[in-house]
Design an enzyme around this catalytic site. Structure first.
Site, PDB file in Angstrom:
ATOM      1  N   LYS A 107       0.819  -1.218   0.000  1.00  0.00           N
ATOM      2  CA  LYS A 107       0.000   0.000   0.000  1.00  0.00           C
ATOM      3  C   LYS A 107       0.851   1.267   0.000  1.00  0.00           C
ATOM      4  O   LYS A 107       0.496   2.270  -0.611  1.00  0.00           O
ATOM      5  CB  LYS A 107      -0.970   0.009   1.199  1.00  0.00           C
ATOM      6  CG  LYS A 107      -0.361   0.038   2.565  1.00  0.00           C
ATOM      7  CD  LYS A 107      -0.157  -1.237   3.357  1.00  0.00           C
ATOM      8  CE  LYS A 107      -0.558  -2.543   2.875  1.00  0.00           C
ATOM      9  NZ  LYS A 107      -0.233  -3.681   3.700  1.00  0.00           N
ATOM     10  N   GLY A 136      -6.402  -6.703   3.804  1.00  0.00           N
ATOM     11  CA  GLY A 136      -5.986  -8.117   3.821  1.00  0.00           C
ATOM     12  C   GLY A 136      -7.004  -8.988   3.107  1.00  0.00           C
ATOM     13  O   GLY A 136      -7.225  -8.856   1.903  1.00  0.00           O
ATOM     14  N   ASP A 203       0.082   3.385   7.954  1.00  0.00           N
ATOM     15  CA  ASP A 203      -0.434   2.232   7.206  1.00  0.00           C
ATOM     16  C   ASP A 203      -1.904   2.474   6.817  1.00  0.00           C
ATOM     17  O   ASP A 203      -2.284   2.303   5.656  1.00  0.00           O
ATOM     18  CB  ASP A 203      -0.281   0.974   8.078  1.00  0.00           C
ATOM     19  CG  ASP A 203      -0.913  -0.245   7.473  1.00  0.00           C
ATOM     20  OD1 ASP A 203      -0.290  -0.857   6.581  1.00  0.00           O
ATOM     21  OD2 ASP A 203      -2.044  -0.594   7.869  1.00  0.00           O
ATOM     22  N   LYS A 207      -3.663   3.130   3.041  1.00  0.00           N
ATOM     23  CA  LYS A 207      -4.828   2.353   2.580  1.00  0.00           C
ATOM     24  C   LYS A 207      -5.990   3.264   2.187  1.00  0.00           C
ATOM     25  O   LYS A 207      -6.632   3.064   1.153  1.00  0.00           O
ATOM     26  CB  LYS A 207      -5.254   1.375   3.684  1.00  0.00           C
ATOM     27  CG  LYS A 207      -4.233   0.256   3.910  1.00  0.00           C
ATOM     28  CD  LYS A 207      -4.552  -0.527   5.172  1.00  0.00           C
ATOM     29  CE  LYS A 207      -3.579  -1.688   5.371  1.00  0.00           C
ATOM     30  NZ  LYS A 207      -3.704  -2.309   6.695  1.00  0.00           N
ATOM     31  N   GLY A 304      -2.597 -11.247   8.138  1.00  0.00           N
ATOM     32  CA  GLY A 304      -2.413 -12.671   8.428  1.00  0.00           C
ATOM     33  C   GLY A 304      -2.197 -13.476   7.170  1.00  0.00           C
ATOM     34  O   GLY A 304      -2.522 -13.053   6.061  1.00  0.00           O
TER      35      GLY A 304
HETATM   36  N1  HSE Z   1       0.108  -4.026   9.643  1.00  0.00           N
HETATM   37  C1  HSE Z   1      -1.219  -3.970   9.102  1.00  0.00           C
HETATM   38  C2  HSE Z   1      -2.234  -4.028  10.219  1.00  0.00           C
HETATM   39  C3  HSE Z   1      -1.522  -5.044   8.113  1.00  0.00           C
HETATM   40  O1  HSE Z   1      -1.872  -4.061  11.389  1.00  0.00           O
HETATM   41  O2  HSE Z   1      -3.413  -4.002   9.903  1.00  0.00           O
HETATM   42  C4  HSE Z   1      -0.832  -4.818   6.822  1.00  0.00           C
HETATM   43  O3  HSE Z   1      -1.163  -3.590   6.287  1.00  0.00           O
END
Ligand code: HSE
Length: 434
Positions: A107, A136, A203, A207, A304
């Site tokens: 991302k 995910g 993160d 996204k 995961g």
């Molecule tokens: N590290 C991210 C999370 C998952 O904790 O959702 C991958 O983007």
């Protein structure tokens, strides 16, 4: 290397949780539904001899992902390295330059360089697919890009970082501090050793930049995303917000207003009946408002091995079926640019947390400053803390101008009774996010 007749030859770069999961998934199930068989022929990772629960001896090995991406025997380059720059970017560019397809979970790369990569993809015909980059195993990218292609998406709000959601949920359930819960999560491998990308909100910011791009038909622009993480959310916030009828979530949100877009990540207080308030633990969720379909809710495992590998596999199967789509749903030259909203004119309801010396007249002084700025208090709560030098006071406001609140908060912060800077978070009711 020998491959099956007509097979699409895959090179996988990055053999962490998702890469390992992908090899297992493809070995166990093969590629369902593809016109051409999918076959992993080569892999690359930082350390070849690391102990893994998947046998990689059957695949050719490349020390360097860029070398793998350049290999003319590879039809699809699967990039699971991560990072917005460095080897991931170079390898993706090299694959696209020679017209190979790219499937990625990255991302950061797409949020920061997506427009350039999409242009390159259109020039050479190499596709970029990225279902695994957001949510995910929760299928949100194709849902917005393909299934909602006939709609006008007005707003997207999501809980898009499982690590933050796990930390907030665990703090609430166990009554432990952010630092304690984070240390445990790192020990158990739920949080990265360097948690900045997750807990800092980056993160989730990457996204939501991607979801905003495909939802609004705009080139992704991470620089336009206002990002705040969860590092400053305290147990006091969680407990007192709960008493006022709210749960605290890290909300990634993209809205279209007056021809401009407002894209942000921040901890927010969500009323108990808000569609995102009950998303707990490492789950992800997204609520999308689109005309004429209405409101859609997606919930699923945001990270995961199995869930994320399943999203990569779905993109591979699309390529095997011959699906060809512009990276962000529309040709790059027809994407608009992000015109960020002027946040100075934001109106909303807010939560204010103060830590004050416990003495007469403090609440009167606080409400005086708010009242003079035209900000009306909706509810107020002081947490009795016998023996402590300072006590928390939290309050929620009625709808007000952010500028008015900010000027009152500046004056409140300067009061002699304050023992730390005031903290402000947005409050969202069930219907207030659109
Ligand atoms: N590290 C991210 C999370 C998952 O904790 O959702 C991958 O983007």
């Amino acid at each position: 290397m020998s491959t099956r007749e007509g097979a699409l030859r895959i090179g996988v770069a990055g053999l962490g949780t998702v890469g390992g999961g992908l090899l297992k998934l493809l070995a166990a199930r093969g590629a369902r539904g593809g016109e051409r068989p999918l076959e992993v022929v080569a892999v690359s990772a930082r350390n070849r001899s690391r102990k893994r629960d998947v046998d990689i001896s059957r695949y050719a090995w490349a020390d360097d992902p860029v070398q793998l991406a350049a290999d003319p025997n590879i039809d699809i380059f699967v990039e699971l390295i991560g990072g917005s720059d460095g080897p991931a970017k170079r390898a993706v560019e090299v694959a696209l330059q020679r017209g190979a397809h790219v499937v990625t979970a990255n991302k950061a790369l797409l949020a920061e360089h997506g427009a350039d990569l999409a242009r390159l993809s259109e020039k050479t015909g190499g596709q970029i697919a990225f279902e695994a980059a957001v949510g995910g195993g929760m299928p949100i990218v194709k849902a917005i890009k393909e299934s909602l292609a006939g709609c006008d998406v007005g707003a997207i709000a999501g809980v898009l970082n499982g690590t933050c959601n796990y930390l907030l949920t665990e703090m609430e359930a166990s009554g432990r501090s952010f630092a304690d819960v984070l240390a445990d999560a790192q020990r158990l491998g739920y949080a990265e050793a360097d948690p900045t990308m997750d807990v800092g909100g980056f993160d989730a910011g990457h996204k939501i930049a991607l979801l905003a791009a495909i939802g609004f038909g705009a080139a992704p622009d991470f620089q336009a995303v206002e990002v705040e993480g969860v590092e400053n959310v305290t147990l006091t916030d969680i407990r007192l917000a709960g008493k006022l009828g709210y749960r605290i979530k890290l909300v990634a949100k993209a809205e279209r207003r007056d021809g401009r877009v407002d894209v942000s990540v921040a901890p927010r207080l969500l009323a108990f009946d808000h569609p995102l308030a009950r998303i707990d633990g490492p789950l992800n969720a997204a609520v999308v408002d689109a005309d004429p379909v209405g409101r859609l809710t997606f919930v699923g495992r945001g990270a995961g091995e199995g869930p994320t590998a399943s999203a990569v596999a779905a993109d591979l199967i699309d390529l095997a079926l011959g699906v060809r789509r512009p990276v962000f749903g529309r040709p790059i030259d027809t994407l608009s640019s992000f015109e960020p909203i002027d946040r100075a004119h934001e109106h909303g309801r807010y939560y204010l947390r103060l830590l004050v010396k416990d003495r007469p007249g403090v609440i009167a002084a606080v409400s005086d400053r708010l009242g003079r700025a035209g900000v009306s208090i909706e509810s107020i709560l002081q947490q009795p803390t016998p023996g402590a030098d300072a006590v928390p006071i939290v309050l929620t406001t009625q709808s007000c101008a952010r500028t008015a609140l900010d000027s009152a908060v500046a004056e409140i912060g300067a009061l002699d009774a304050m023992t730390e800077p005031p903290r402000v978070m947005r409050v969202e009711d069930k219907g207030s996010w659109v």
